[in-house]
Design a protein around this motif. Structure first.
Motif, PDB file in Angstrom:
ATOM      1  N   THR A   1      59.736 -24.552 -89.012  1.00  2.50           N
ATOM      2  CA  THR A   1      59.269 -23.733 -87.887  1.00  2.50           C
ATOM      3  C   THR A   1      58.285 -24.525 -87.027  1.00  2.50           C
ATOM      4  O   THR A   1      58.277 -24.404 -85.802  1.00  2.50           O
TER       5      THR A   1
ATOM      6  N   ASP B   1      65.849 -19.666 -85.743  1.00  5.96           N
ATOM      7  CA  ASP B   1      64.988 -19.751 -86.928  1.00  5.96           C
ATOM      8  C   ASP B   1      65.320 -18.595 -87.875  1.00  5.96           C
ATOM      9  O   ASP B   1      64.935 -17.459 -87.645  1.00  5.96           O
ATOM     10  N   GLU B   2      66.057 -18.903 -88.912  1.00  2.81           N
ATOM     11  CA  GLU B   2      66.501 -17.936 -89.921  1.00  2.81           C
ATOM     12  C   GLU B   2      67.206 -16.721 -89.311  1.00  2.81           C
ATOM     13  O   GLU B   2      66.803 -15.578 -89.539  1.00  2.81           O
TER      14      GLU B   2
ATOM     15  N   GLN C   1      61.422 -16.684 -86.358  1.00  2.00           N
ATOM     16  CA  GLN C   1      61.559 -16.287 -87.766  1.00  2.00           C
ATOM     17  C   GLN C   1      61.150 -14.822 -87.949  1.00  2.00           C
ATOM     18  O   GLN C   1      61.788 -14.070 -88.668  1.00  2.00           O
TER      19      GLN C   1
HETATM   20 MG   LIG Z   1      59.710 -21.235 -91.057  1.00  2.00          MG
END
Ligand SMILES: [Mg+2]
Ligand SMILES: Nc1ncnc2c1ncn2[C@@H]1O[C@H](COP(=O)(O)OP(=O)(O)OP(=O)(O)O)[C@@H](O)[C@H]1O
Length: 264
Positions: free
Chosen positions: A48, A181-182, A90
């Motif tokens: 991240t 991000d995810e 995220q």
């Molecule tokens: Mg992360």
């Protein structure tokens, strides 16, 4: 095409520290136009942080990042969508009280905002553009199967659906590099399978590059052309999914950290 193609994303020797913590330690890699690159590593590896550097939320201590050959550290922070970057977060960054459609329209405005004054002088042109933006946003929602809930308030939706709204918003800014991000957080097994097709379709239809951070190994390994592995801020491996999966340092990093990979 003459000579070697300029990579769409070129990360070179990037270092980021927070007080005594070295979050990124001389990380370098590049992503070609139209490629899907997976960025993996145990919790706290620096994934991240790297996204935040590319989006100019964090300042790198040293190193450089180029998008389409242009060093991004020279451009103003609020200009990131204009250099062609789109991202999801995220922990989500949506306007919870607004509708799905409005959240996507905000992403589209980030792209077109520079022309606001001249457009204001041409009201008709602006109205036409509003209609065009709305049509585009609805087409995107259809593509991501969110059209049925276009009018619903975002905060009331399940986490996995909100992630998809964020993806639609990032795409509405027409990025050349999409950073996720995810994105599969909160998705069930069938939804993850469907998401694989979504990611591939986005790349194939738009010919954009995608940088994908995910703990869901099965997803990363099946969609990525290339995988970069970070551990404690350092790049420990890079290669095709097959190469990376059999790399002893990668296996050690995951087993050693006690991190649970989701091997569906
Ligand atoms: Mg992360
Ligand atoms: N704003 C910050 N202030 C201080 N330390 C930070 C900050 N952001 C990240 N870090 C630290 O930098 C390191 C890398 O964190 P980062 O969030 O980038 O990891 P990650 O790979 O995304 O992990 P995860 O898989 O858990 O999301 C960690 O040690 C983290 O605590």
């Amino acid at each position: 095409m003459t000579g070697a193609a300029v990579p769409l994303l070129d990360v070179e020797d990037v270092r980021v520290t927070f007080g005594g913590i070295v979050a990124l330690d001389g990380v370098s890699f590049s992503v070609q136009r139209g490629a899907i690159a997976g960025l993996i590593g145990p919790n706290g590896a620096g994934k991240t942080t790297l996204f935040n550097c590319i989006s100019r939320i964090y300042q790198a201590d040293s190193g450089s990042i180029r998008v389409d050959g242009k060093p991004i550290f020279d451009s103003p922070i609020h200009g990131i969508s204009k250099v062609g970057l789109g991202r999801t977060f995220q922990n989500l960054a949506l306007f919870g009280k607004l509708s799905v459609l409005d959240n996507v329209l905000i992403g589209a405005h980030a792209r077109t905002m520079g022309n606001f004054v001249s457009d204001a002088l041409r009201l008709l042109g602006m109205r036409r553009r509003e209609t065009a933006l709305r049509d585009e946003a609805m087409a995107l929602l259809e593509e991501l199967r969110l059209d049925d809930i276009a009018g619903e308030t975002v905060a009331a939706l399940p986490f996995g659906t909100q992630k998809r709204v964020e993806l639609a918003r990032a795409l509405s800014a027409k990025p050349t590099l999409l950073m996720l991000d995810e994105p599969a957080g909160g998705l069930n097994h069938d939804e993850v399978e469907e998401f694989k097709d979504v990611v591939r379709r986005i790349r194939d239809h738009r010919h954009i590059s995608i940088l994908l951070v995910e703990h869901h190994m099965n997803l990363v390994m099946s969609v990525s052309d290339q995988v970069v592995v970070l551990n404690f801020g350092r790049k420990i491996a890079e290669g095709t999914p097959t190469e990376v999966q059999s790399n002893p340092s990668v296996i050690d990093a995951y087993l050693g950290s006690g991190h649970e990979t989701e091997a569906h």
